[in-house]
Design a protein around this motif. Sequence first.
Motif, PDB file in Angstrom:
ATOM      1  N   LEU A 212       8.112   0.504 -13.304  1.00 11.76           N
ATOM      2  CA  LEU A 212       7.568   1.544 -12.432  1.00 11.76           C
ATOM      3  C   LEU A 212       8.688   2.400 -11.858  1.00 11.76           C
ATOM      4  N   VAL A 213       9.913   1.917 -11.952  1.00 10.32           N
ATOM      5  CA  VAL A 213      11.081   2.717 -11.592  1.00 10.32           C
ATOM      6  C   VAL A 213      11.475   3.444 -12.872  1.00 10.32           C
ATOM      7  N   HIS A 214      10.739   4.510 -13.111  1.00  7.84           N
ATOM      8  CA  HIS A 214      10.868   5.284 -14.336  1.00  7.84           C
ATOM      9  C   HIS A 214      10.307   6.674 -14.078  1.00  7.84           C
ATOM     10  N   LYS A 215      10.878   7.675 -14.705  1.00  4.92           N
ATOM     11  CA  LYS A 215      10.466   9.053 -14.420  1.00  4.92           C
ATOM     12  C   LYS A 215       9.004   9.326 -14.751  1.00  4.92           C
ATOM     13  N   ILE A 216       8.392   8.540 -15.615  1.00  5.33           N
ATOM     14  CA  ILE A 216       6.969   8.723 -15.904  1.00  5.33           C
ATOM     15  C   ILE A 216       6.136   8.535 -14.632  1.00  5.33           C
ATOM     16  N   TYR A 217       6.602   7.676 -13.728  1.00  2.00           N
ATOM     17  CA  TYR A 217       5.837   7.375 -12.519  1.00  2.00           C
ATOM     18  C   TYR A 217       6.296   8.157 -11.303  1.00  2.00           C
ATOM     19  N   GLU A 218       7.065   9.230 -11.524  1.00  2.00           N
ATOM     20  CA  GLU A 218       7.478  10.062 -10.399  1.00  2.00           C
ATOM     21  C   GLU A 218       6.235  10.636  -9.720  1.00  2.00           C
ATOM     22  N   PRO A 219       6.331  10.915  -8.416  1.00  2.00           N
ATOM     23  CA  PRO A 219       5.161  11.371  -7.655  1.00  2.00           C
ATOM     24  C   PRO A 219       4.465  12.595  -8.234  1.00  2.00           C
ATOM     25  N   GLY A 220       5.195  13.502  -8.857  1.00  2.00           N
ATOM     26  CA  GLY A 220       4.579  14.693  -9.419  1.00  2.00           C
ATOM     27  C   GLY A 220       3.745  14.422 -10.660  1.00  2.00           C
ATOM     28  N   HIS A 221       3.955  13.281 -11.305  1.00  2.00           N
ATOM     29  CA  HIS A 221       3.202  12.944 -12.510  1.00  2.00           C
ATOM     30  C   HIS A 221       2.156  11.876 -12.235  1.00  2.00           C
ATOM     31  N   HIS A 222       2.512  10.848 -11.500  1.00  2.00           N
ATOM     32  CA  HIS A 222       1.574   9.807 -11.086  1.00  2.00           C
ATOM     33  C   HIS A 222       1.613   9.755  -9.558  1.00  2.00           C
ATOM     34  N   GLY A 223       0.670  10.446  -8.943  1.00  2.00           N
ATOM     35  CA  GLY A 223       0.589  10.454  -7.491  1.00  2.00           C
ATOM     36  C   GLY A 223       0.224   9.082  -6.950  1.00  2.00           C
ATOM     37  N   ASP A 224       0.340   8.938  -5.644  1.00  2.00           N
ATOM     38  CA  ASP A 224       0.065   7.655  -5.005  1.00  2.00           C
ATOM     39  C   ASP A 224      -1.342   7.146  -5.325  1.00  2.00           C
ATOM     40  N   ALA A 225      -2.304   8.061  -5.391  1.00  2.00           N
ATOM     41  CA  ALA A 225      -3.691   7.662  -5.671  1.00  2.00           C
ATOM     42  C   ALA A 225      -3.832   7.023  -7.048  1.00  2.00           C
ATOM     43  N   SER A 226      -2.971   7.394  -7.987  1.00  2.00           N
ATOM     44  CA  SER A 226      -3.074   6.800  -9.326  1.00  2.00           C
ATOM     45  C   SER A 226      -2.741   5.310  -9.295  1.00  2.00           C
ATOM     46  N   PHE A 227      -1.856   4.899  -8.392  1.00  2.00           N
ATOM     47  CA  PHE A 227      -1.548   3.474  -8.250  1.00  2.00           C
ATOM     48  C   PHE A 227      -2.771   2.727  -7.708  1.00  2.00           C
ATOM     49  N   LEU A 228      -3.449   3.327  -6.741  1.00  2.00           N
ATOM     50  CA  LEU A 228      -4.645   2.715  -6.174  1.00  2.00           C
ATOM     51  C   LEU A 228      -5.725   2.573  -7.240  1.00  2.00           C
ATOM     52  N   LEU A 229      -5.967   3.631  -7.985  1.00  2.00           N
ATOM     53  CA  LEU A 229      -6.977   3.580  -9.038  1.00  2.00           C
ATOM     54  C   LEU A 229      -6.621   2.548 -10.109  1.00  2.00           C
TER      55      LEU A 229
ATOM     56  N   MET B 157      -4.005  -2.062 -18.826  1.00  2.00           N
ATOM     57  CA  MET B 157      -3.735  -2.841 -17.623  1.00  2.00           C
ATOM     58  C   MET B 157      -5.080  -3.238 -17.017  1.00  2.00           C
ATOM     59  N   PRO B 158      -5.289  -4.530 -16.751  1.00  2.00           N
ATOM     60  CA  PRO B 158      -6.541  -4.941 -16.122  1.00  2.00           C
ATOM     61  C   PRO B 158      -6.502  -4.641 -14.616  1.00  2.00           C
ATOM     62  N   PRO B 159      -7.667  -4.613 -13.964  1.00  2.00           N
ATOM     63  CA  PRO B 159      -7.665  -4.478 -12.498  1.00  2.00           C
ATOM     64  C   PRO B 159      -6.910  -5.659 -11.881  1.00  2.00           C
ATOM     65  N   VAL B 160      -6.336  -5.444 -10.712  1.00  2.00           N
ATOM     66  CA  VAL B 160      -5.605  -6.503 -10.012  1.00  2.00           C
ATOM     67  C   VAL B 160      -6.584  -7.204  -9.072  1.00  2.00           C
ATOM     68  N   GLU B 161      -6.772  -8.472  -9.276  1.00  2.00           N
ATOM     69  CA  GLU B 161      -7.712  -9.250  -8.466  1.00  2.00           C
ATOM     70  C   GLU B 161      -7.168  -9.467  -7.053  1.00  2.00           C
ATOM     71  N   GLY B 162      -8.049  -9.343  -6.072  1.00  2.00           N
ATOM     72  CA  GLY B 162      -7.718  -9.700  -4.703  1.00  2.00           C
ATOM     73  C   GLY B 162      -6.749  -8.777  -3.997  1.00  2.00           C
ATOM     74  N   ILE B 163      -6.646  -7.532  -4.426  1.00  2.00           N
ATOM     75  CA  ILE B 163      -5.729  -6.591  -3.782  1.00  2.00           C
ATOM     76  C   ILE B 163      -6.549  -5.573  -2.987  1.00  2.00           C
ATOM     77  N   THR B 164      -6.052  -5.224  -1.807  1.00  2.00           N
ATOM     78  CA  THR B 164      -6.761  -4.269  -0.956  1.00  2.00           C
ATOM     79  C   THR B 164      -6.114  -2.894  -1.049  1.00  2.00           C
ATOM     80  N   ASP B 165      -6.847  -1.898  -0.558  1.00  2.00           N
ATOM     81  CA  ASP B 165      -6.281  -0.540  -0.512  1.00  2.00           C
ATOM     82  C   ASP B 165      -5.013  -0.534   0.340  1.00  2.00           C
ATOM     83  N   GLY B 166      -5.027  -1.293   1.439  1.00  2.00           N
ATOM     84  CA  GLY B 166      -3.844  -1.378   2.294  1.00  2.00           C
ATOM     85  C   GLY B 166      -2.659  -2.001   1.581  1.00  2.00           C
ATOM     86  N   ASP B 167      -2.912  -3.042   0.786  1.00  2.00           N
ATOM     87  CA  ASP B 167      -1.842  -3.654  -0.012  1.00  2.00           C
ATOM     88  C   ASP B 167      -1.221  -2.622  -0.940  1.00  2.00           C
ATOM     89  N   VAL B 168      -2.075  -1.867  -1.619  1.00  2.00           N
ATOM     90  CA  VAL B 168      -1.583  -0.878  -2.587  1.00  2.00           C
ATOM     91  C   VAL B 168      -0.781   0.201  -1.869  1.00  2.00           C
TER      92      VAL B 168
END
Length: 146
Positions: free
Chosen positions: A85-102, A118-129
């Motif tokens: 995730l420390v990669h330019k593909i995931y820079e904020p202009g390409h993958h905004g914060d909401a994309s991590f939540l989704l 990637m499967p959904p992450v079990e047991g994670i909250t919006d606050g965690d993300v």
Amino acid sequence: MSRNAIYGIFAVILLGTGYWWTSTSRMPSGSGSIVPSEVGAPMATVVLPDALSANAEIGKLAFDAKCAVCHGTNAAGQDGVAPPLVHKIYEPGHHGDASFLLAAKNGVRAHHWRFGNMPPVEGITDGDVKMIVAYVRELQRANGIN
């Protein structure tokens, strides 16, 4: 030549091209500091920030509990498992914060990398993300990804 034969030849060409493309590389070209390695090894060299904010500290704990198993320690990825995730593909202009939540809530179809969906992450909250994103963004900034 029949229409079915033409479709068959076209299908074979497409499948062969797809196989060649997926077997030659797992990521787009010009993607930054990816190091060749063995399965499970870190894919990126991650420089850690001198200090993390309080939110990023909480995010690190959540990341380590829920995300590191696939995305590796300090979001460096794992060869053959999941991308860094420390990669330019995931820079904020390409993958905004909401994309991590989704992604965490719904999973993600593979589109930049060839690790599979990637499967959904079990047991994670919006606050965690939200805290995890704070952590990832601070790691990214420390590595010149803004």
